[in-house]
Motif scaffolding. Structure first.
Motif, PDB file in Angstrom:
ATOM      1  N   GLN A  34      13.668 -16.685  -4.984  1.00 34.37           N
ATOM      2  CA  GLN A  34      11.957 -16.694  -4.609  1.00 34.37           C
ATOM      3  C   GLN A  34      11.518 -18.076  -4.695  1.00 34.37           C
ATOM      4  O   GLN A  34      10.888 -18.613  -3.978  1.00 34.37           O
ATOM      5  CB  GLN A  34      11.401 -15.457  -5.439  1.00 34.37           C
ATOM      6  N   PHE A  47      10.452 -10.248   0.464  1.00 36.73           N
ATOM      7  CA  PHE A  47      11.128  -9.128   0.082  1.00 36.73           C
ATOM      8  C   PHE A  47      11.293  -9.107  -1.417  1.00 36.73           C
ATOM      9  O   PHE A  47      11.515  -8.122  -2.169  1.00 36.73           O
ATOM     10  CB  PHE A  47      12.433  -8.713   0.890  1.00 36.73           C
ATOM     11  N   GLU A  49       9.592 -10.217  -4.160  1.00 38.01           N
ATOM     12  CA  GLU A  49       8.515  -9.796  -4.868  1.00 38.01           C
ATOM     13  C   GLU A  49       8.467  -8.257  -5.232  1.00 38.01           C
ATOM     14  O   GLU A  49       8.419  -7.905  -6.680  1.00 38.01           O
ATOM     15  CB  GLU A  49       7.420 -10.196  -4.199  1.00 38.01           C
ATOM     16  N   GLU A  50       8.807  -7.525  -4.142  1.00 40.39           N
ATOM     17  CA  GLU A  50       8.847  -6.321  -4.315  1.00 40.39           C
ATOM     18  C   GLU A  50      10.210  -5.832  -5.023  1.00 40.39           C
ATOM     19  O   GLU A  50      10.075  -4.728  -5.757  1.00 40.39           O
ATOM     20  CB  GLU A  50       8.748  -5.493  -2.807  1.00 40.39           C
ATOM     21  N   LEU A  51      11.097  -6.301  -4.589  1.00 36.55           N
ATOM     22  CA  LEU A  51      12.518  -6.043  -5.256  1.00 36.55           C
ATOM     23  C   LEU A  51      12.338  -6.477  -6.863  1.00 36.55           C
ATOM     24  O   LEU A  51      13.028  -5.691  -7.523  1.00 36.55           O
ATOM     25  CB  LEU A  51      13.654  -6.741  -4.612  1.00 36.55           C
ATOM     26  N   THR A  53       9.648  -6.383  -8.717  1.00 34.67           N
ATOM     27  CA  THR A  53       8.717  -5.530  -9.190  1.00 34.67           C
ATOM     28  C   THR A  53       9.552  -4.036  -9.591  1.00 34.67           C
ATOM     29  O   THR A  53       9.521  -3.365 -10.857  1.00 34.67           O
ATOM     30  CB  THR A  53       7.639  -4.927  -8.421  1.00 34.67           C
ATOM     31  N   TYR A  54      10.489  -3.758  -8.624  1.00 40.46           N
ATOM     32  CA  TYR A  54      11.253  -2.340  -8.710  1.00 40.46           C
ATOM     33  C   TYR A  54      12.265  -2.615  -9.923  1.00 40.46           C
ATOM     34  O   TYR A  54      12.527  -1.735 -10.612  1.00 40.46           O
ATOM     35  CB  TYR A  54      11.861  -2.268  -7.616  1.00 40.46           C
ATOM     36  N   SER A 123       7.497   1.584   0.729  1.00 37.73           N
ATOM     37  CA  SER A 123       7.018   0.167   0.270  1.00 37.73           C
ATOM     38  C   SER A 123       6.868  -0.703   1.787  1.00 37.73           C
ATOM     39  O   SER A 123       7.316  -0.515   2.667  1.00 37.73           O
ATOM     40  CB  SER A 123       7.929  -0.450  -0.400  1.00 37.73           C
ATOM     41  N   LEU A 125       7.132  -3.898   2.241  1.00 39.17           N
ATOM     42  CA  LEU A 125       8.146  -4.975   2.747  1.00 39.17           C
ATOM     43  C   LEU A 125       9.271  -4.343   2.874  1.00 39.17           C
ATOM     44  O   LEU A 125      10.148  -4.869   3.866  1.00 39.17           O
ATOM     45  CB  LEU A 125       8.255  -6.313   1.815  1.00 39.17           C
ATOM     46  N   LEU A 126       9.938  -3.513   1.958  1.00 41.96           N
ATOM     47  CA  LEU A 126      11.242  -3.373   1.814  1.00 41.96           C
ATOM     48  C   LEU A 126      11.505  -1.911   2.847  1.00 41.96           C
ATOM     49  O   LEU A 126      12.418  -1.831   3.167  1.00 41.96           O
ATOM     50  CB  LEU A 126      12.043  -2.883   0.654  1.00 41.96           C
ATOM     51  N   ARG A 130       8.697   4.502  -2.262  1.00 37.61           N
ATOM     52  CA  ARG A 130       8.336   4.343  -3.552  1.00 37.61           C
ATOM     53  C   ARG A 130       8.548   5.016  -4.847  1.00 37.61           C
ATOM     54  O   ARG A 130       8.649   4.449  -6.016  1.00 37.61           O
ATOM     55  CB  ARG A 130       6.830   4.203  -3.773  1.00 37.61           C
ATOM     56  N   ALA A 133      11.146   3.692  -7.437  1.00 35.41           N
ATOM     57  CA  ALA A 133      10.671   2.966  -8.372  1.00 35.41           C
ATOM     58  C   ALA A 133      10.176   3.815  -9.548  1.00 35.41           C
ATOM     59  O   ALA A 133      10.102   3.751 -10.767  1.00 35.41           O
ATOM     60  CB  ALA A 133       9.323   2.012  -8.072  1.00 35.41           C
TER      61      ALA A 133
END
Length: 194
Positions: A34, A47, A49-51, A53-54, A123, A125-126, A130, A133
């Motif tokens: 990133q 993508f 950032e979301e990944l 977080t999970y 989610s 972006l992906l 949800r 997660a």
């Protein structure tokens, strides 16, 4: 019974250790990617950032469950250590029972309800549910419940089941050759003794 519990404890220990380690490495690689895409390519990969977080949620819950295997979680033992042995044992059993109830009610049942509720929402972006997660809480909760059952058995019987450590705690192991003496303090301190 003891061998089944010992094997179960060792398997959970290894599974959670490697799962958490892989997640942490993956998370580090995602963050590096990133930063590279944002500052070098000037086109950030959204993508990640979301990944991340999970991955952080899963590694936090798995790492928390791992801490319970060897009882290396945070604990306030100031008062507990001052009790006589019989009272200390009762307090330990009570604490382990409360942890088991918390893991069962809050993490497993509540976490599963939350994961099921969030499964219908994808989610941004992906485009994945949800609930994936939120599923980290009940999965970790199941491991904690199993570990706490083993811990309660250890408390009641007074035996402690050992797990084979994957990482050595002793940074200065004894020499393998008994004829070769271990280095003494005088060599390390420049020839002076303490």
């Amino acid at each position: 019974m003891e061998s089944v519990m010992g094997t179960t404890k060792t398997l959970i220990h290894r599974l959670l250790f490697w799962f958490t380690a892989i997640l942490l490495v993956a998370m580090a690689m995602l963050v590096i990617y990133q930063v590279f895409t944002r500052y070098v390519l000037d086109s950030p990969a959204a993508f990640t950032e979301e990944l991340v977080t999970y991955t952080l949620m899963w590694s936090a819950f798995a790492g928390g469950a791992y801490a319970f295997v060897d009882r290396k979680h945070m604990a306030l033992v100031f008062f507990q250590d001052r009790f006589p042995a019989a009272v200390k044992r009762g307090v330990k059993i009570g604490i382990d029972a409360l942890i088991l109830l918390f893991a069962l009610i809050v993490l497993v049942i509540g976490g599963l309800d939350l994961a099921i509720f969030a499964w219908g929402s994808n989610s941004a972006l992906l485009g994945i549910p949800r609930g994936i997660a939120y599923l980290s809480a009940p999965v970790a909760g199941v491991f904690i419940v199993i570990i706490q059952v083993i811990s309660l058995w250890e408390d009641v019987t007074g035996t402690e089941l050992a797990t084979r450590e994957l990482v050595e705690d002793d940074p200065d192991p004894a020499p393998d050759d008994p004829a070769e003496p271990a280095a003494d303090d005088s060599e390390q301190t420049g020839g002076t003794t303490r």
